[in-house]
Design a protein around this motif. Structure first.
Motif, mmCIF file in Angstrom:
data_model
loop_
_atom_site.group_PDB
_atom_site.id
_atom_site.type_symbol
_atom_site.label_atom_id
_atom_site.label_comp_id
_atom_site.label_asym_id
_atom_site.label_seq_id
_atom_site.Cartn_x
_atom_site.Cartn_y
_atom_site.Cartn_z
ATOM 1 N N GLN A 541 5.702 -12.683 -2.164
ATOM 2 C CA GLN A 541 5.720 -11.749 -3.291
ATOM 3 C C GLN A 541 6.244 -10.393 -2.791
ATOM 4 O OE1 GLN A 541 1.971 -10.778 -5.241
ATOM 5 N NE2 GLN A 541 3.025 -10.788 -7.227
ATOM 6 N N PRO A 542 7.347 -9.912 -3.368
ATOM 7 C CA PRO A 542 7.957 -8.670 -2.884
ATOM 8 C C PRO A 542 7.033 -7.476 -3.040
ATOM 9 C CG PRO A 542 9.469 -9.883 -4.288
ATOM 10 C CD PRO A 542 8.143 -10.545 -4.440
ATOM 11 N N GLN A 543 7.220 -6.496 -2.153
ATOM 12 C CA GLN A 543 6.501 -5.221 -2.200
ATOM 13 C C GLN A 543 7.549 -4.106 -2.263
ATOM 14 O OE1 GLN A 543 4.197 -5.639 1.440
ATOM 15 N NE2 GLN A 543 2.413 -6.431 0.319
ATOM 16 N N TYR A 544 7.394 -3.199 -3.236
ATOM 17 C CA TYR A 544 8.413 -2.195 -3.561
ATOM 18 C C TYR A 544 7.915 -0.810 -3.174
ATOM 19 C CZ TYR A 544 11.694 0.510 -6.434
ATOM 20 O OH TYR A 544 12.647 1.386 -6.868
ATOM 21 N N ASP A 545 8.761 -0.089 -2.427
ATOM 22 C CA ASP A 545 8.452 1.272 -1.987
ATOM 23 C C ASP A 545 8.883 2.243 -3.082
ATOM 24 O OD1 ASP A 545 8.400 3.844 -0.771
ATOM 25 O OD2 ASP A 545 8.525 2.905 1.198
ATOM 26 N N LEU A 546 7.926 2.935 -3.703
ATOM 27 C CA LEU A 546 8.235 3.865 -4.786
ATOM 28 C C LEU A 546 8.950 5.117 -4.284
ATOM 29 C CD1 LEU A 546 4.873 3.635 -6.775
ATOM 30 C CD2 LEU A 546 7.087 2.670 -7.441
ATOM 31 N N LYS A 547 8.865 5.431 -2.995
ATOM 32 C CA LYS A 547 9.501 6.631 -2.443
ATOM 33 C C LYS A 547 10.965 6.375 -2.090
ATOM 34 C CE LYS A 547 5.541 8.705 -2.735
ATOM 35 N NZ LYS A 547 4.766 9.097 -1.564
ATOM 36 N N LEU A 742 2.797 5.263 -13.794
ATOM 37 C CA LEU A 742 1.574 6.036 -13.593
ATOM 38 C C LEU A 742 1.209 6.112 -12.116
ATOM 39 C CD1 LEU A 742 -0.689 7.616 -14.923
ATOM 40 C CD2 LEU A 742 -1.916 5.463 -15.302
ATOM 41 N N LEU A 743 1.395 5.003 -11.404
ATOM 42 C CA LEU A 743 1.122 4.998 -9.966
ATOM 43 C C LEU A 743 2.095 5.923 -9.240
ATOM 44 C CD1 LEU A 743 0.383 1.198 -9.462
ATOM 45 C CD2 LEU A 743 -1.238 3.062 -9.060
ATOM 46 N N GLY A 744 3.353 5.967 -9.709
ATOM 47 C CA GLY A 744 4.311 6.888 -9.109
ATOM 48 C C GLY A 744 3.896 8.331 -9.308
ATOM 49 N N GLU A 745 3.389 8.652 -10.491
ATOM 50 C CA GLU A 745 2.911 10.007 -10.751
ATOM 51 C C GLU A 745 1.707 10.348 -9.873
ATOM 52 O OE1 GLU A 745 2.027 10.169 -14.851
ATOM 53 O OE2 GLU A 745 4.097 9.794 -15.529
ATOM 54 N N MET A 746 0.901 9.335 -9.538
ATOM 55 C CA MET A 746 -0.259 9.552 -8.675
ATOM 56 C C MET A 746 0.109 9.619 -7.202
ATOM 57 S SD MET A 746 -3.098 7.040 -10.409
ATOM 58 C CE MET A 746 -3.716 7.288 -12.074
ATOM 59 N N ASN A 747 1.426 9.542 -6.936
ATOM 60 C CA ASN A 747 1.913 9.627 -5.551
ATOM 61 C C ASN A 747 1.571 8.385 -4.736
ATOM 62 O OD1 ASN A 747 3.488 10.983 -3.696
ATOM 63 N ND2 ASN A 747 1.737 12.009 -2.729
ATOM 64 N N CYS A 748 1.418 7.219 -5.416
ATOM 65 C CA CYS A 748 1.200 5.957 -4.700
ATOM 66 C C CYS A 748 2.481 5.601 -3.946
ATOM 67 C CB CYS A 748 0.816 4.850 -5.678
ATOM 68 S SG CYS A 748 0.442 3.272 -4.890
ATOM 69 N N ASP A 749 2.346 5.016 -2.762
ATOM 70 C CA ASP A 749 3.515 4.754 -1.918
ATOM 71 C C ASP A 749 4.257 3.483 -2.320
ATOM 72 O OD1 ASP A 749 3.220 6.871 0.298
ATOM 73 O OD2 ASP A 749 1.221 5.994 0.179
ATOM 74 N N ALA A 750 3.534 2.418 -2.681
ATOM 75 C CA ALA A 750 4.207 1.140 -2.932
ATOM 76 C C ALA A 750 3.407 0.352 -3.953
ATOM 77 C CB ALA A 750 4.351 0.347 -1.631
#
Length: 784
Positions: A541-547, A742-750
């Motif tokens: 299952q892929p994992q995506y880096d929001l940064k 929403l996770l991106g706004e919370m500064n979540c990494d991935a």
């Protein structure tokens, strides 16, 4: 000379009386003879059952001790690593400690003798047939070096089969003498360990010189021996205990009819005396004597016949002369003596000799009698297991533990539960039959459980030691849960296993437990076959880096499709793998496959790492950590691309060992992630001591993130806390674009979840990455 009518009449009545008395004497003698033979046959039958029961009880005790030895980690390690002479020394030492007369260690597959205290040339083919047919423990009677042994063979598993260990206990003269003292029957064991060997015997009676017998087969020699016993005035009974192409062993039980008849000698003497007195008085009281003697003697004859049939309830009561009263008393004394002896033998067969508690057979009879007497009554059966029995026996020895078991029976006899029936059905298992059980009371199961466990709460005083007996209790309600004794015990043991698995002190049987238990056994067995037959597969299952806006890794997820069970979910079989001990083998397989796949991806030019789950038990295995580090050294790749996910439950079992092994992995350069963060009991406490790089927020906080303010606060706080500790954060269970944003706004990494992609095969992952990375934002939006 012609006799007078008076003389003729007197002679007639004297002759008639004499004939009558002789007939009565003959009838009593015949009845006594029949009673003697019937009692002798009953004594032989009871003695045979007692002997078989003693052998079975000895087998259970020997099997328990040998299984306990085979499961000892130190013993397994010694068998796996020691040289042959060291193994022999260790095995003899364990055998002496367990009181075994013969110890043997066989090679696991062909059954070759690795070491043995006795020659097994004649019995080895028989043993090989057993161990090649099954990996289950077995026992039997064998002849070794012209001595009979009761031999128990148990596989030594690590978990693979590495050897068969056997403990043998000699059947000697002391054993048969002890049996004779119990049963009042002579016992002879006739055996031959090899076709060419001379027949041997162990007997409580005088045995012949076998060279004086004619040549013939073993059965013919046994027949000659039985005829010899019969010629000596014995009644005999034989049972074949062992026969194969090489070895034979026969049990011969005998009772002296001469000795058995002695109990009637007084009665016959009294009859003779009565007859003589009757003849002397015949001149004066012929008719009266005939009338007064015939009726009582008939009653005595009927009493003797009744005793011969085994009816000892009614005493013989005779009116008449003192002699008849003496005869009646003698007959009654004989009746009481026979009844007491049979009661003693019956008690030995129905009770545990150590504690005096009813054994399994007696509890079975009591259960059946309860169901027969009160077919509609409801009652509870409690199966009680002493969970720290092995610990106590290892620490203090079996003698001290035996004293504790005796005190258990004494305590229950004088406790409020004395109205209940307590029995000992195994070395460390008690069975308790309750009286009527009403389900209308408030929490009746808990009340019954409390009443039972109360008898074990107070410590036991044994040889100036204070022992605390820890128990688990399984309750089966009858007839709601089971109507037969064997079903009750089996379901009680299933419930005990469930209580042990869930760490509960007491548990009531649930109708679905047996079905679940059988499925768990089947799944566990099929797991072993899946390891051998390469029945597992991996999805990623892929994992995506929001940064960085790229797929940087993929979590390896195991899948299993069994030919018989169908598709199996990890939630079901992983926990069973941990319980059965095969989880480490599965983890090694997953690690090897996932690591090789990541190396192939990177060789193809894709900077994709892999994330692998380690179970709590894996972290505690030094051997697994050694294997992981060896595989890391064998491949050339950027180790920070390898993420090992662990849970905090490993620290609960053994925090010191878990932290030591985690530090080894950390020092080896791999990245570590704390999986399922927030679902444990001490996450914040353990976090500061664990050498981890990343936190993985559990999907239970993410799946409803957009609608649950509390989840949003938890996730936001977790991300901020992790960043302050220098850790990155990945959220699993992301299933919508809104949650991702929403996770991106919370500064979540991935992120990771179905919104990004479901788990897919390795071959399809690269194509998916190429397609996704052309326009990742658009791809994320299109999945909504």
């Amino acid at each position: 000379m012609t006799l007078s009518f008076r003389s003729q009449l007197l002679l007639f009545f004297i002759s008639l009386l004499g004939f009558t008395l002789m007939a009565e004497l003959w009838a009593v003698s015949q009845a006594a003879d029949r009673a003697t033979r019937v009692n002798a046959m009953r004594t032989l039958a009871v003695a045979e059952r007692v002997f078989v029961s003693l052998l079975e009880e000895s087998h259970q005790q020997q099997l328990y001790r040998t299984v306990h030895l085979s499961e000892d980690p130190a013993f397994r390690r010694a068998i796996s690593t020691a040289r042959l002479n060291t193994i022999s020394s260790i095995l003899v030492s364990h055998g002496q400690r367990l009181g075994a007369d013969m110890v043997v260690l066989l090679e696991p597959h062909q059954g070759d003798v690795m070491t043995s205290t006795h020659s097994l040339a004649s019995t080895l083919p028989q043993l090989r047939e057993h161990l090649q047919a099954s990996n289950e423990p077995f026992s039997g009677l064998v002849i070794a070096e012209q001595q009979p042994f009761q031999l128990v063979m148990v596989p030594v598993l690590t978990p693979n089969l590495i050897a068969w260990v056997g403990m043998g206990f000699v059947i000697d003269k002391a054993l048969v003498n002890r049996f004779r003292d119990i049963s009042n029957a002579d016992i002879s064991l006739l055996y031959r360990g090899d076709q060419t060997a001379m027949i041997s015997s162990i007997s409580t009676t005088q045995t012949p010189t076998w060279t004086d017998f004619s040549n013939g087969s073993f059965d013919q020699l046994v027949g000659q021996f039985e005829r010899l016993l019969n010629d000596r005035g014995n009644l005999s009974r034989q049972r074949l205990l062992l026969v194969d192409d090489r070895q034979q062993l026969t049990l011969m039980l005998s009772v002296s009819l001469t000795k058995a008849k002695l109990i009637f000698s007084d009665m016959e003497s009294q009859i003779v005396l009565i007859s003589a007195l009757g003849l002397m008085l015949a001149v004066f009281l012929t008719v009266m004597v005939a009338r007064r003697l015939t009726a009582p003697i008939n009653r005595l004859v009927r009493a003797a016949e009744r005793i011969g049939r085994g009816d000892y309830e009614q005493l013989a009561v005779t009116r008449g002369s003192r002699e008849l009263h003496v005869l009646s008393d003698t007959l009654n004394n004989m009746q009481r003596a026979i009844a007491d002896r049979e009661q003693h033998i019956r008690y030995q067969a129905q009770h545990d000799l150590l504690t005096g508690l009813p054994n399994r057979n007696q509890m079975n009879e009591l259960f059946d009698q309860r169901r027969l007497d009160q077919p509609s009554a409801h009652f509870a059966v409690a199966l009680i297991k002493v969970s720290n029995f092995d610990t106590l026996s290892d620490a203090y020895g079996m003698g001290i533990v035996d004293q504790m078991l005796q005190q258990v029976g004494q305590r229950f006899a004088s406790s409020p539960t004395s109205a209940m029936t307590l029995g000992l059905i195994a070395t460390d298992e008690f069975l308790l039959l309750s009286e009527s059980f009403s389900s209308a009371a408030d929490d009746p199961e808990q009340s019954f459980s409390d009443a039972v466990t109360l008898g074990f709460e107070q410590p036991f005083q044994c040889a100036n030691l204070e022992l605390q007996c820890e128990v688990r209790l399984a309750m089966v309600l009858c007839p709601a849960h089971a109507e037969q004794f064997e079903d009750t015990v089996r379901r009680g043991r299933i419930t005990l296993a469930e209580a042990r698995r869930t760490d509960q002190r007491s548990l009531v049987y649930d109708a679905g437990q047996e079905v679940r238990h059988l499925r768990q056994i089947k799944v566990t067995r099929r797991l072993q076959q899946a390891l051998v037959n390469d029945g597992f597969s991996l999805l990623f299952q892929p994992q995506y880096d929001l940064k960085t806006k790229r797929v940087y890794s993929a979590e390896a997820l195991i899948r299993w499709h069994d030919e018989e069970l169908g598709a199996m979910f990890p939630d079901e079989f992983i926990s069973l793998a941990e319980e059965s001990g095969v989880i480490t083998q599965i983890t090694e397989w997953v690690f090897t496959q996932a690591l090789e796949q990541m190396v192939r991806w990177q060789a193809a030019g894709y900077r994709i790492g892999v994330s692998i789950n380690l179970s709590a038990k894996d972290i505690l295995k030094d051997e697994l950590i050694d294997s992981v580090i060896r595989q890391l050294d064998a491949h050339d790749f950027e180790r920070s691309n390898l993420m090992l996910e662990i849970t905090e439950s490993a620290l609960i079992a053994d925090a010191e060992r878990a932290l030591f092994n985690l530090q080894r992995l950390y020092d080896a350069g791999v990245h570590l992630a704390m999986d399922d963060f927030g679902t444990g009991y001490s996450s914040l406490t353990q976090l500061k001591s664990m050498p981890v790089h990343e936190l993985k927020i559990d999907k239970s906080f993410v799946m409803n993130l957009c609608n649950d303010k509390a989840d949003q606060q938890i996730v936001r706080s977790t991300i901020d806390m992790a960043h302050h500790l220098g850790l990155s954060v990945i959220a699993e269970g992301v299933e919508s674009l809104a949650a991702s944003s929403l996770l991106g706004e919370m500064n979540c990494d991935a992120i990771q979840g179905y919104h990004l992609s479901r788990p897919i095969p390795a071959k399809a992952l690269l194509a998916w990455v190429d397609y996704f990375e052309q326009a990742p934002l658009e791809r994320l939006e299109s999945t909504t």
